[in-house]
Design a protein around this motif. Sequence first.
Motif, PDB file in Angstrom:
ATOM      1  N   GLN A  33       0.832  -1.195   0.000  1.00 41.68           N
ATOM      2  CA  GLN A  33       0.000   0.000   0.000  1.00 41.68           C
ATOM      3  C   GLN A  33       0.868   1.246   0.000  1.00 41.68           C
ATOM      4  OE1 GLN A  33      -2.604  -0.368   3.427  1.00 41.68           O
ATOM      5  NE2 GLN A  33      -4.334  -0.374   2.033  1.00 41.68           N
ATOM      6  N   TYR A  34       2.020   1.149   0.623  1.00 39.47           N
ATOM      7  CA  TYR A  34       2.919   2.293   0.735  1.00 39.47           C
ATOM      8  C   TYR A  34       3.255   2.857  -0.640  1.00 39.47           C
ATOM      9  CZ  TYR A  34       7.169   4.900   1.190  1.00 39.47           C
ATOM     10  OH  TYR A  34       8.104   5.868   1.072  1.00 39.47           O
ATOM     11  N   GLN A  35       3.725   1.994  -1.533  1.00 37.80           N
ATOM     12  CA  GLN A  35       4.100   2.467  -2.869  1.00 37.80           C
ATOM     13  C   GLN A  35       2.904   3.053  -3.596  1.00 37.80           C
ATOM     14  OE1 GLN A  35       6.074  -0.250  -5.404  1.00 37.80           O
ATOM     15  NE2 GLN A  35       7.962  -0.243  -4.209  1.00 37.80           N
ATOM     16  N   GLN A  36       1.762   2.402  -3.470  1.00 42.68           N
ATOM     17  CA  GLN A  36       0.570   2.886  -4.154  1.00 42.68           C
ATOM     18  C   GLN A  36       0.184   4.275  -3.650  1.00 42.68           C
ATOM     19  OE1 GLN A  36      -2.827   0.369  -3.626  1.00 42.68           O
ATOM     20  NE2 GLN A  36      -4.154   1.646  -4.848  1.00 42.68           N
ATOM     21  N   ILE A  37       0.189   4.458  -2.342  1.00 45.77           N
ATOM     22  CA  ILE A  37      -0.161   5.754  -1.773  1.00 45.77           C
ATOM     23  C   ILE A  37       0.832   6.820  -2.217  1.00 45.77           C
ATOM     24  CG2 ILE A  37      -0.277   7.065   0.394  1.00 45.77           C
ATOM     25  CD1 ILE A  37      -1.397   4.484   1.689  1.00 45.77           C
ATOM     26  N   MET A  38       2.111   6.515  -2.108  1.00 49.66           N
ATOM     27  CA  MET A  38       3.118   7.500  -2.461  1.00 49.66           C
ATOM     28  C   MET A  38       3.094   7.820  -3.956  1.00 49.66           C
ATOM     29  SD  MET A  38       4.266   8.463   0.328  1.00 49.66           S
ATOM     30  CE  MET A  38       5.856   9.243   0.345  1.00 49.66           C
ATOM     31  N   ARG A  39       2.884   6.835  -4.800  1.00 49.49           N
ATOM     32  CA  ARG A  39       2.824   7.104  -6.235  1.00 49.49           C
ATOM     33  C   ARG A  39       1.628   7.988  -6.572  1.00 49.49           C
ATOM     34  NH1 ARG A  39       6.314   4.015  -9.394  1.00 49.49           N
ATOM     35  NH2 ARG A  39       7.299   2.349  -8.246  1.00 49.49           N
ATOM     36  N   GLN A  40       0.489   7.767  -5.886  1.00 45.65           N
ATOM     37  CA  GLN A  40      -0.672   8.617  -6.117  1.00 45.65           C
ATOM     38  C   GLN A  40      -0.388  10.048  -5.672  1.00 45.65           C
ATOM     39  OE1 GLN A  40      -3.800   6.585  -4.033  1.00 45.65           O
ATOM     40  NE2 GLN A  40      -4.202   5.187  -5.713  1.00 45.65           N
ATOM     41  N   LEU A  41       0.312  10.199  -4.566  1.00 44.47           N
ATOM     42  CA  LEU A  41       0.637  11.534  -4.087  1.00 44.47           C
ATOM     43  C   LEU A  41       1.625  12.237  -5.010  1.00 44.47           C
ATOM     44  CD1 LEU A  41       1.055  10.923  -0.257  1.00 44.47           C
ATOM     45  CD2 LEU A  41      -0.831  12.063  -1.411  1.00 44.47           C
ATOM     46  N   ILE A  42       2.533  11.476  -5.595  1.00 43.88           N
ATOM     47  CA  ILE A  42       3.546  12.077  -6.454  1.00 43.88           C
ATOM     48  C   ILE A  42       2.950  12.475  -7.798  1.00 43.88           C
ATOM     49  CG2 ILE A  42       5.678  11.627  -7.734  1.00 43.88           C
ATOM     50  CD1 ILE A  42       6.473   9.807  -5.342  1.00 43.88           C
ATOM     51  N   GLY A  43       2.196  11.583  -8.407  1.00 40.96           N
ATOM     52  CA  GLY A  43       1.626  11.873  -9.714  1.00 40.96           C
ATOM     53  C   GLY A  43       2.683  11.940 -10.797  1.00 40.96           C
ATOM     54  N   GLU A  44       2.388  12.673 -11.861  1.00 38.21           N
ATOM     55  CA  GLU A  44       3.305  12.788 -12.994  1.00 38.21           C
ATOM     56  C   GLU A  44       4.299  13.927 -12.822  1.00 38.21           C
ATOM     57  OE1 GLU A  44       3.515  10.551 -15.459  1.00 38.21           O
ATOM     58  OE2 GLU A  44       2.017   9.484 -14.272  1.00 38.21           O
ATOM     59  N   GLN A  45       3.984  14.870 -11.931  1.00 36.98           N
ATOM     60  CA  GLN A  45       4.862  15.992 -11.675  1.00 36.98           C
ATOM     61  C   GLN A  45       4.997  16.182 -10.173  1.00 36.98           C
ATOM     62  OE1 GLN A  45       4.003  19.610 -13.710  1.00 36.98           O
ATOM     63  NE2 GLN A  45       3.428  18.589 -15.605  1.00 36.98           N
ATOM     64  N   LEU A  46       6.131  16.684  -9.745  1.00 37.96           N
ATOM     65  CA  LEU A  46       6.379  16.872  -8.317  1.00 37.96           C
ATOM     66  C   LEU A  46       7.165  18.158  -8.114  1.00 37.96           C
ATOM     67  CD1 LEU A  46       6.077  15.584  -5.494  1.00 37.96           C
ATOM     68  CD2 LEU A  46       8.262  14.451  -5.894  1.00 37.96           C
ATOM     69  N   THR A  47       6.527  19.142  -7.488  1.00 35.46           N
ATOM     70  CA  THR A  47       7.215  20.396  -7.210  1.00 35.46           C
ATOM     71  C   THR A  47       8.204  20.200  -6.068  1.00 35.46           C
ATOM     72  OG1 THR A  47       5.612  21.127  -5.559  1.00 35.46           O
ATOM     73  CG2 THR A  47       5.161  21.724  -7.880  1.00 35.46           C
TER      74      THR A  47
END
Length: 156
Positions: free
Chosen positions: A80-94
């Motif tokens: 779940q960790y990777q899934q949550i973090m990938r959703q938070l990161i998205g395609e761009q990350l400021t």
Amino acid sequence: MGNLADRIEEYLKRILEQTPDGYIILQRSELAGEFDCVPSQINYVLDTRFTVERGYLVESRRGGGGYLRIVRLGLGMEGQYQQIMRQLIGEQLTQVRCNGLVDRLLDEQLVTVREAALIKGILSGGALSGEFSDWNVLRAQLMKSILTTLSRDDLL
């Protein structure tokens, strides 16, 4: 003690740590009264210190019967960790969001202070300078790679 925003943040985190439910429900006006400040100061703390990137979900209902509910988001089961973090990161990350995510990894004790500093340094605007036009996309890809590496090493 620190400034007012720091004191409000510490107070809310302390209450969250003490509750077995994983969330707290408060009245904005009562909290403002306790700290002798205006409700907008409470909003500022919630908007800047209790973000999803930092591991919190804030629900707010305004008005006479209004409330604040602050939920501490756990990282849950493995995977779940990777899934949550990938959703938070998205395609761009400021840079700001990147630092928030790294701070969360540090808060969750998934990285050391030194590792957090390394990640922030590598993904900082200074390190990612040059003629390339979309550093936020590259930063997101690099952060995903870092997280994948951490999880493969059974560190998470």
